[in-house]
Design an enzyme around this catalytic site. Sequence first.
Site, PDB file in Angstrom:
ATOM      1  N   LYS A   1       0.820  -1.227   0.000  1.00 53.58           N
ATOM      2  CA  LYS A   1       0.000   0.000   0.000  1.00 53.58           C
ATOM      3  C   LYS A   1       0.848   1.269   0.000  1.00 53.58           C
ATOM      4  O   LYS A   1       0.564   2.204  -0.738  1.00 53.58           O
ATOM      5  CB  LYS A   1      -0.948   0.018   1.208  1.00 53.58           C
ATOM      6  CG  LYS A   1      -2.027  -1.038   1.178  1.00 53.58           C
ATOM      7  CD  LYS A   1      -3.051  -0.822   2.268  1.00 53.58           C
ATOM      8  CE  LYS A   1      -2.471  -0.937   3.662  1.00 53.58           C
ATOM      9  NZ  LYS A   1      -1.903  -2.273   3.946  1.00 53.58           N
TER      10      LYS A   1
ATOM     11  N   ARG B   1      -0.947 -10.691  12.462  1.00 52.41           N
ATOM     12  CA  ARG B   1      -1.369  -9.431  11.840  1.00 52.41           C
ATOM     13  C   ARG B   1      -2.432  -9.680  10.779  1.00 52.41           C
ATOM     14  O   ARG B   1      -3.369  -8.891  10.624  1.00 52.41           O
ATOM     15  CB  ARG B   1      -0.168  -8.725  11.228  1.00 52.41           C
ATOM     16  CG  ARG B   1       0.820  -8.184  12.251  1.00 52.41           C
ATOM     17  CD  ARG B   1       2.092  -7.695  11.600  1.00 52.41           C
ATOM     18  NE  ARG B   1       1.847  -6.555  10.723  1.00 52.41           N
ATOM     19  CZ  ARG B   1       2.740  -6.110   9.824  1.00 52.41           C
ATOM     20  NH1 ARG B   1       3.900  -6.735   9.682  1.00 52.41           N
ATOM     21  NH2 ARG B   1       2.450  -5.070   9.075  1.00 52.41           N
TER      22      ARG B   1
ATOM     23  N   ARG C   1      13.562  -8.891  11.887  1.00 48.88           N
ATOM     24  CA  ARG C   1      12.794  -8.224  12.938  1.00 48.88           C
ATOM     25  C   ARG C   1      11.654  -9.129  13.407  1.00 48.88           C
ATOM     26  O   ARG C   1      11.150  -9.943  12.645  1.00 48.88           O
ATOM     27  CB  ARG C   1      12.201  -6.906  12.416  1.00 48.88           C
ATOM     28  CG  ARG C   1      13.216  -5.868  11.988  1.00 48.88           C
ATOM     29  CD  ARG C   1      12.518  -4.565  11.606  1.00 48.88           C
ATOM     30  NE  ARG C   1      11.349  -4.830  10.771  1.00 48.88           N
ATOM     31  CZ  ARG C   1      10.248  -4.074  10.756  1.00 48.88           C
ATOM     32  NH1 ARG C   1      10.152  -3.020  11.526  1.00 48.88           N
ATOM     33  NH2 ARG C   1       9.245  -4.363   9.954  1.00 48.88           N
TER      34      ARG C   1
END
Length: 217
Positions: A13, A171, A160
């Site tokens: 996005k 998520r 990460r």
Amino acid sequence: MRLVLVGPPGAGKGTQAEFIAAHLSVPKISTGDIFRANVSQGTPLGVEAKRYMDAGKLVPDEVTINMVRDRLAEPDASEGFLLDGFPRTTPQAAALDKLLADLGTALDLVLELVVDDDEVIRRLSGRRTCRGCGKIWHVEFDATTQDGICDRCGAELFQRDDDKPETIAARLREYADKTAPLVDYYGAQGKLVGIDATGPVEDVTVRAIDALRSYGG
């Protein structure tokens, strides 16, 4: 054109928002940018938002929506805008509709970047960040010459926590619960257009712009 961009984490996005906003000659407006601007400028809304963030709490929708209202009322957004990262829930979408109605306008289109969960996990879990310069590489799409070592500065690469498959899966579940219903919300309004967000960035941009042209963008 007044446009909202939606899609799961890892759909691209942010990247596509930059290209599409430039094509339309409208500002790209993200809630992250709005929050940072309000907090750094010490606006009343920024002070209120910071109070929640410092306490580790989510900023209430009312504060976020008022920040968005102020941003959309600025002169550069008078002829159109691209919203990236807002709305995230159907209550926020309903509030945005009301906000725009109060400003005497409405959304023209909602562009959904469509990508399946397996592709999202492949994209995000392959990212590696340099401990030295912070550059992000990808084990598949942008690999370093020596495995685990940054080509730019020679420092070690690491994964990460946000890029680990189990975190990405969580998520995606949160997206499915909270944000995916926006697809039904805007679909019912006849404003939703979905495009395939797989493949090279340039190809996705071409699909997005072609879709917008079909709607006068």
